[in-house]
Design a protein around this motif. Structure first.
Motif, PDB file in Angstrom:
ATOM      1  N   UNK A  23      -2.968  25.078  46.619  1.00 53.54           N
ATOM      2  CA  UNK A  23      -1.787  25.373  45.798  1.00 53.54           C
ATOM      3  C   UNK A  23      -1.629  24.296  44.730  1.00 53.54           C
ATOM      4  N   UNK A  24      -1.430  24.720  43.494  1.00 56.20           N
ATOM      5  CA  UNK A  24      -1.166  23.790  42.397  1.00 56.20           C
ATOM      6  C   UNK A  24       0.338  23.681  42.181  1.00 56.20           C
ATOM      7  N   UNK A  25       0.832  22.454  42.140  1.00 55.20           N
ATOM      8  CA  UNK A  25       2.251  22.162  41.901  1.00 55.20           C
ATOM      9  C   UNK A  25       2.390  21.650  40.470  1.00 55.20           C
ATOM     10  N   UNK A  26       3.175  22.338  39.652  1.00 54.53           N
ATOM     11  CA  UNK A  26       3.250  22.008  38.228  1.00 54.53           C
ATOM     12  C   UNK A  26       4.484  21.194  37.855  1.00 54.53           C
ATOM     13  N   UNK A  27       5.266  20.775  38.825  1.00 52.17           N
ATOM     14  CA  UNK A  27       6.484  20.004  38.532  1.00 52.17           C
ATOM     15  C   UNK A  27       6.124  18.653  37.911  1.00 52.17           C
ATOM     16  N   UNK A  28       7.100  18.020  37.248  1.00 50.92           N
ATOM     17  CA  UNK A  28       6.899  16.668  36.731  1.00 50.92           C
ATOM     18  C   UNK A  28       6.508  15.739  37.873  1.00 50.92           C
ATOM     19  N   UNK A  29       5.678  14.748  37.575  1.00 50.78           N
ATOM     20  CA  UNK A  29       5.097  13.908  38.625  1.00 50.78           C
ATOM     21  C   UNK A  29       6.152  13.256  39.506  1.00 50.78           C
ATOM     22  N   UNK A  30       7.285  12.854  38.915  1.00 53.72           N
ATOM     23  CA  UNK A  30       8.319  12.177  39.693  1.00 53.72           C
ATOM     24  C   UNK A  30       9.082  13.140  40.602  1.00 53.72           C
ATOM     25  N   UNK A  31       8.848  14.446  40.453  1.00 46.48           N
ATOM     26  CA  UNK A  31       9.555  15.437  41.266  1.00 46.48           C
ATOM     27  C   UNK A  31       8.636  16.194  42.211  1.00 46.48           C
ATOM     28  N   UNK A 204      -3.102  29.535  44.507  1.00 45.34           N
ATOM     29  CA  UNK A 204      -1.707  29.735  44.090  1.00 45.34           C
ATOM     30  C   UNK A 204      -1.331  28.679  43.052  1.00 45.34           C
ATOM     31  N   UNK A 205      -0.588  29.094  42.024  1.00 44.12           N
ATOM     32  CA  UNK A 205       0.039  28.152  41.088  1.00 44.12           C
ATOM     33  C   UNK A 205       1.541  28.357  41.170  1.00 44.12           C
ATOM     34  N   UNK A 206       2.299  27.270  41.325  1.00 40.78           N
ATOM     35  CA  UNK A 206       3.750  27.360  41.509  1.00 40.78           C
ATOM     36  C   UNK A 206       4.495  26.858  40.282  1.00 40.78           C
ATOM     37  N   UNK A 207       5.636  27.470  40.016  1.00 42.99           N
ATOM     38  CA  UNK A 207       6.464  27.092  38.875  1.00 42.99           C
ATOM     39  C   UNK A 207       7.919  26.964  39.300  1.00 42.99           C
ATOM     40  N   UNK A 208       8.573  25.887  38.839  1.00 46.10           N
ATOM     41  CA  UNK A 208       9.969  25.647  39.187  1.00 46.10           C
ATOM     42  C   UNK A 208      10.896  25.652  37.977  1.00 46.10           C
ATOM     43  N   UNK A 209      10.363  25.955  36.795  1.00 50.81           N
ATOM     44  CA  UNK A 209      11.199  26.061  35.601  1.00 50.81           C
ATOM     45  C   UNK A 209      10.433  26.823  34.520  1.00 50.81           C
ATOM     46  N   UNK A 210      11.153  27.477  33.606  1.00 50.89           N
ATOM     47  CA  UNK A 210      10.472  28.190  32.519  1.00 50.89           C
ATOM     48  C   UNK A 210       9.594  27.276  31.666  1.00 50.89           C
ATOM     49  N   UNK A 211      10.039  26.062  31.438  1.00 48.56           N
ATOM     50  CA  UNK A 211       9.259  25.175  30.567  1.00 48.56           C
ATOM     51  C   UNK A 211       7.920  24.823  31.192  1.00 48.56           C
ATOM     52  N   UNK A 212       7.876  24.674  32.520  1.00 41.28           N
ATOM     53  CA  UNK A 212       6.587  24.379  33.146  1.00 41.28           C
ATOM     54  C   UNK A 212       5.622  25.544  32.953  1.00 41.28           C
ATOM     55  N   UNK A 213       6.134  26.764  32.890  1.00 43.84           N
ATOM     56  CA  UNK A 213       5.267  27.923  32.643  1.00 43.84           C
ATOM     57  C   UNK A 213       4.648  27.816  31.252  1.00 43.84           C
ATOM     58  N   UNK A 214       5.483  27.510  30.260  1.00 42.72           N
ATOM     59  CA  UNK A 214       4.980  27.387  28.884  1.00 42.72           C
ATOM     60  C   UNK A 214       3.957  26.262  28.769  1.00 42.72           C
ATOM     61  N   UNK A 215       4.265  25.133  29.384  1.00 43.75           N
ATOM     62  CA  UNK A 215       3.354  23.983  29.299  1.00 43.75           C
ATOM     63  C   UNK A 215       2.043  24.263  30.027  1.00 43.75           C
TER      64      UNK A 215
END
Length: 284
Positions: A23-31, A204-215
């Motif tokens: 699973x890939x986690x796309x959140x900011x590193x500090x989160x 799996x790729x996970x997203x926790x905000x719309x901006x992470x999807x765009x990035x």
């Protein structure tokens, strides 16, 4: 305040239902650490691919002015842990302590946002039944009598959840949104993750905000990995992020319920279990 148990941990205890799943986690590193930990507890191989970097606003002028006039506000709204961290860090740097918030009610969106506020010793006065801004608006205390109510909303500099400002203003409240932090896309993908994408090892790729999807979309374009997404489960933390997935990535396969990291972990487990059942169906 609503409470939801850590369902992923309680349900599966010593079981490892995501064993063999990457699973890939796309959140900011500090989160990302907390989510990585949740996934690993249920057996997943979790790879942190930070699509966002978080840093201070370009100017503190509006935030400093709001902090100097906190006594004028009735409510303070936080929609993210970043908003809390950067707001309170600036409050402290200006020589105040959290006692100046004693007469202000605080509303939050999200279970983790509430937990972060409590880490600072602050009380949550309002917590919506669902972990989205629409729920906060729909169930905001005394929403039919907000005329003249002054609300401070520390938000992302590029614009936070504008519906909070628009809807509460339409109900008569005076909402002051102040830039408190920034987020930008990161463009560099770790070599390990690049290789995993190109070799088809990501499930799996996970997203926790719309901006992470765009990035994320911009990042995979750089490594020419867009086509590999066809065989990867796209997992979203909630309806707003799911909408971004459909718009930018053309689909979403999994959505958390409730809209928390625990809920997202549960949803991925359920996706994996359904996939196993389908794979074991006899060919007719």
């Amino acid at each position: 305040m609503n409470s939801h148990k850590s369902s992923s941990i309680n349900k599966y205890s010593s079981l490892k239902p995501l064993s063999g799943v990457t699973v890939v986690v796309t959140r900011a590193s500090e989160q990302s650490n907390q989510f990585v930990g949740l996934l690993e507890q249920v057996g997943a191989t979790a790879l942190s691919m930070s699509c966002l970097c978080i840093y201070p606003p370009s100017s503190y002028e509006k935030l400093d002015e709001a902090i100097a006039n906190l006594h004028q506000f009735d409510w303070l709204i936080f929609t993210s842990t970043n908003g809390i961290d950067y707001f309170l860090e600036r409050l402290t740097r200006l020589g105040y302590n959290t006692n100046v918030l004693a007469n202000i009610k605080i509303a939050v969106v999200g279970q983790k946002t509430a937990a972060r506020l409590q880490e600072y010793g602050l009380k949550v006065d309002f917590f919506p039944p669902d972990f989205v801004s629409d729920s906060l608006i729909a169930s905001f205390p005394n929403r039919d009598n907000l005329q003249g109510t002054k609300i401070l909303y520390p938000q992302l500099e590029a614009g936070g959840r504008e519906n909070i400002v628009e809807e509460l203003t339409s109900l008569g409240a005076e909402v002051q949104a102040v830039p408190t932090y920034q987020s930008n896309c990161t463009t560099e993908i770790p070599l390990l993750i690049t290789q995993a994408f190109l070799s088809g090892k990501i499930d799996v790729v996970t997203f926790a905000s719309p901006k992470t999807v765009r990035c994320f979309r911009e990042s995979v374009k750089l490594i020419n990995a867009e086509s590999v997404l066809d065989n990867i489960c796209i997992a979203s933390i909630g309806p707003v992020t799911s909408e971004a997935c459909r718009s930018i990535l053309n689909r979403v396969d999994v959505e958390a319920n409730p809209y928390t990291l625990d809920g997202l972990t549960d949803a991925i487990v359920q996706w994996k279990q359904a996939k196993n059942i389908w794979a074991n169906q006899p060919i007719s």
